[in-house]
Design an enzyme around this catalytic site. Structure first.
Site, PDB file in Angstrom:
ATOM      1  N   ASP A 135      65.544  78.559 -13.558  1.00  0.00           N
ATOM      2  CA  ASP A 135      64.943  77.306 -13.105  1.00  0.00           C
ATOM      3  C   ASP A 135      65.979  76.178 -12.995  1.00  0.00           C
ATOM      4  O   ASP A 135      66.924  76.128 -13.781  1.00  0.00           O
ATOM      5  CB  ASP A 135      63.840  76.902 -14.101  1.00  0.00           C
ATOM      6  N   GLY A 136      65.749  75.282 -12.032  1.00  0.00           N
ATOM      7  CA  GLY A 136      66.555  74.058 -11.955  1.00  0.00           C
ATOM      8  C   GLY A 136      67.600  74.025 -10.865  1.00  0.00           C
ATOM      9  O   GLY A 136      68.436  73.109 -10.841  1.00  0.00           O
ATOM     10  N   ARG A 138      67.184  70.691  -8.825  1.00  0.00           N
ATOM     11  CA  ARG A 138      67.542  69.497  -9.592  1.00  0.00           C
ATOM     12  C   ARG A 138      69.050  69.424  -9.801  1.00  0.00           C
ATOM     13  O   ARG A 138      69.653  68.352  -9.754  1.00  0.00           O
ATOM     14  CB  ARG A 138      66.795  69.478 -10.943  1.00  0.00           C
ATOM     15  N   HIS A 195      70.608  76.558  -4.653  1.00  0.00           N
ATOM     16  CA  HIS A 195      70.237  77.978  -4.670  1.00  0.00           C
ATOM     17  C   HIS A 195      71.472  78.868  -4.488  1.00  0.00           C
ATOM     18  O   HIS A 195      71.558  79.937  -5.088  1.00  0.00           O
ATOM     19  CB  HIS A 195      69.215  78.271  -3.568  1.00  0.00           C
ATOM     20  N   THR A 229      54.940  84.119  -6.477  1.00  0.00           N
ATOM     21  CA  THR A 229      53.895  84.083  -5.437  1.00  0.00           C
ATOM     22  C   THR A 229      53.587  82.627  -5.055  1.00  0.00           C
ATOM     23  O   THR A 229      53.049  82.379  -3.990  1.00  0.00           O
ATOM     24  CB  THR A 229      52.619  84.798  -5.927  1.00  0.00           C
ATOM     25  N   ARG A 260      56.776  76.322  -0.593  1.00  0.00           N
ATOM     26  CA  ARG A 260      57.945  75.480  -0.303  1.00  0.00           C
ATOM     27  C   ARG A 260      58.207  75.414   1.200  1.00  0.00           C
ATOM     28  O   ARG A 260      57.658  76.189   1.965  1.00  0.00           O
ATOM     29  CB  ARG A 260      59.164  76.051  -1.028  1.00  0.00           C
ATOM     30  N   LEU A 319      72.863  99.414 -16.862  1.00  0.00           N
ATOM     31  CA  LEU A 319      71.842  98.363 -16.898  1.00  0.00           C
ATOM     32  C   LEU A 319      70.835  98.534 -15.748  1.00  0.00           C
ATOM     33  O   LEU A 319      71.232  98.798 -14.614  1.00  0.00           O
ATOM     34  CB  LEU A 319      72.540  97.000 -16.749  1.00  0.00           C
ATOM     35  N   ARG A 356      57.495  76.852 -20.080  1.00  0.00           N
ATOM     36  CA  ARG A 356      56.312  77.519 -19.527  1.00  0.00           C
ATOM     37  C   ARG A 356      56.677  78.944 -19.132  1.00  0.00           C
ATOM     38  O   ARG A 356      57.841  79.245 -18.883  1.00  0.00           O
ATOM     39  CB  ARG A 356      55.856  76.841 -18.228  1.00  0.00           C
TER      40      ARG A 356
HETATM   41  C1  FPP Z   1      64.223  77.756  -9.463  1.00  0.00           C
HETATM   42  O1  FPP Z   1      64.800  76.518  -9.208  1.00  0.00           O
HETATM   43  C2  FPP Z   1      64.718  78.781  -8.597  1.00  0.00           C
HETATM   44  C3  FPP Z   1      64.003  79.485  -7.656  1.00  0.00           C
HETATM   45  C4  FPP Z   1      62.581  79.244  -7.358  1.00  0.00           C
HETATM   46  C5  FPP Z   1      64.644  80.524  -6.862  1.00  0.00           C
HETATM   47  C6  FPP Z   1      65.654  81.325  -7.595  1.00  0.00           C
HETATM   48  C7  FPP Z   1      66.694  81.668  -6.649  1.00  0.00           C
HETATM   49  C8  FPP Z   1      68.002  81.912  -6.930  1.00  0.00           C
HETATM   50  C9  FPP Z   1      68.569  81.964  -8.285  1.00  0.00           C
HETATM   51  C10 FPP Z   1      68.983  82.111  -5.850  1.00  0.00           C
HETATM   52  C11 FPP Z   1      68.719  83.184  -4.900  1.00  0.00           C
HETATM   53  C12 FPP Z   1      68.108  84.378  -5.440  1.00  0.00           C
HETATM   54  C13 FPP Z   1      68.636  85.610  -5.422  1.00  0.00           C
HETATM   55  C14 FPP Z   1      67.851  86.732  -6.017  1.00  0.00           C
HETATM   56  C15 FPP Z   1      69.988  85.912  -4.873  1.00  0.00           C
HETATM   57  P1  FPP Z   1      63.938  75.445  -8.432  1.00  0.00           P
HETATM   58  O2  FPP Z   1      64.161  75.635  -6.963  1.00  0.00           O
HETATM   59  O3  FPP Z   1      62.520  75.560  -8.862  1.00  0.00           O
HETATM   60  O4  FPP Z   1      64.608  74.112  -8.892  1.00  0.00           O
HETATM   61  P2  FPP Z   1      63.869  72.837  -9.494  1.00  0.00           P
HETATM   62  O5  FPP Z   1      63.079  73.330 -10.680  1.00  0.00           O
HETATM   63  O6  FPP Z   1      64.996  71.944  -9.876  1.00  0.00           O
HETATM   64  O7  FPP Z   1      63.021  72.282  -8.400  1.00  0.00           O
END
Ligand code: FPP
Length: 228
Positions: free
Chosen positions: A13-14, A17, A30, A60, A65, A125, A182
């Site tokens: 997460d994050g 941000r 990302h 899901t 977004r 793994l 959460r």
């Molecule tokens: C959460 O941060 C992240 C996601 C919803 C997507 C996770 C994706 C990646 C780690 C990169 C690409 C994935 C792969 C498998 C190569 P957020 O977007 O919710 O950020 P926020 O909480 O700051 O809004």
């Protein structure tokens, strides 16, 4: 370290941000998040006691977004395997995708199927990648599989054996970055007795040192599983 998790899980997460804080586009968050994911997978594959690692990559709910952001995440998933599949293979890593991938672009679906096929005999793994995954849905699909086999009632073990993560055992340790505390409909059944850790930093700032610190924290936890 005396006690390490067999199955570790991450809610990454994050990313956005992290990017916004630096005045960068969300997509770059990302992108950095995907780089960190690659590094973490490689690091975990070198730790013998850790056999399974689950990652929440797309929920899901993430369909809500902007399409541009969704497409960028899909592209990153494809690129990750285009660039690193051979390296992952050399590290003996097996990939399993959990979730309904039928809504993803065809090229991405094909890539994901190939990666699973090519790595299925690897014995190091196991990486479980949750894509278009929901924890409640995982339980429902397990029950439906059992109903199709004419079960009249089910046990916990029956459900456990039909989850998308099977044969991975329950999750021992969950790390969710970015301070949010959460589960967000991640692997609900598998998390029943998991230890949890919610560091403040954002996923793009996760690294080897922080992984080591997290594992140290886990190794000091006293797990009682509801007993004494
Ligand atoms: C959460 O941060 C992240 C996601 C919803 C997507 C996770 C994706 C990646 C780690 C990169 C690409 C994935 C792969 C498998 C190569 P957020 O977007 O919710 O950020 P926020 O909480 O700051 O809004």
């Amino acid at each position: 370290m005396k006690k390490l998790p067999t199955h570790i899980a991450f809610i990454m997460d994050g990313n956005r941000r992290w990017a916004v804080r630096r005045g960068l586009s969300k997509m770059l968050g990302h992108k950095k998040g995907a780089e960190v994911l690659v590094n973490v997978i490689k690091e975990l594959s070198k730790i013998n006691d850790i056999k399974y690692a689950s990652f929440f990559a797309f929920s899901t709910e993430n369909w809500n977004r902007e399409q541009k952001e969704i497409d960028a995440i899909f592209q990153l998933v494809e690129e990750m395997f285009e660039r690193h599949e051979q390296e992952f293979h050399n590290l003996n890593i097996k990939f399993v995708v959990m979730g309904d991938i039928s809504r993803f672009p065809v090229a991405m679906q094909e890539k994901l199927i190939k990666v699973q096929e090519n790595s299925k005999n690897n014995s190091g793994l196991t990486v479980l990648l949750a894509l278009n995954y929901g924890g409640r849905d995982d339980i429902v699909q397990a029950v439906n599989k059992l109903l199709k086999k004419n079960y009249k009632s089910v046990t916990e073990e029956d459900i456990a054996k039909n989850l998308l993560s099977y044969p991975a055992p329950d999750i021992d340790f969950l790390i969710r970055t970015s301070r949010e505390q959460r589960i967000s409909n991640f692997m609900l059944f598998q998390l029943a007795y998991s230890e949890m850790y919610f560091p403040k930093y954002y996923w793009p700032d996760f690294n080897k040192k922080r992984l080591e610190k997290a594992l140290k924290i886990y190794s000091k936890r006293n797990r009682r599983f509801g007993g004494n």
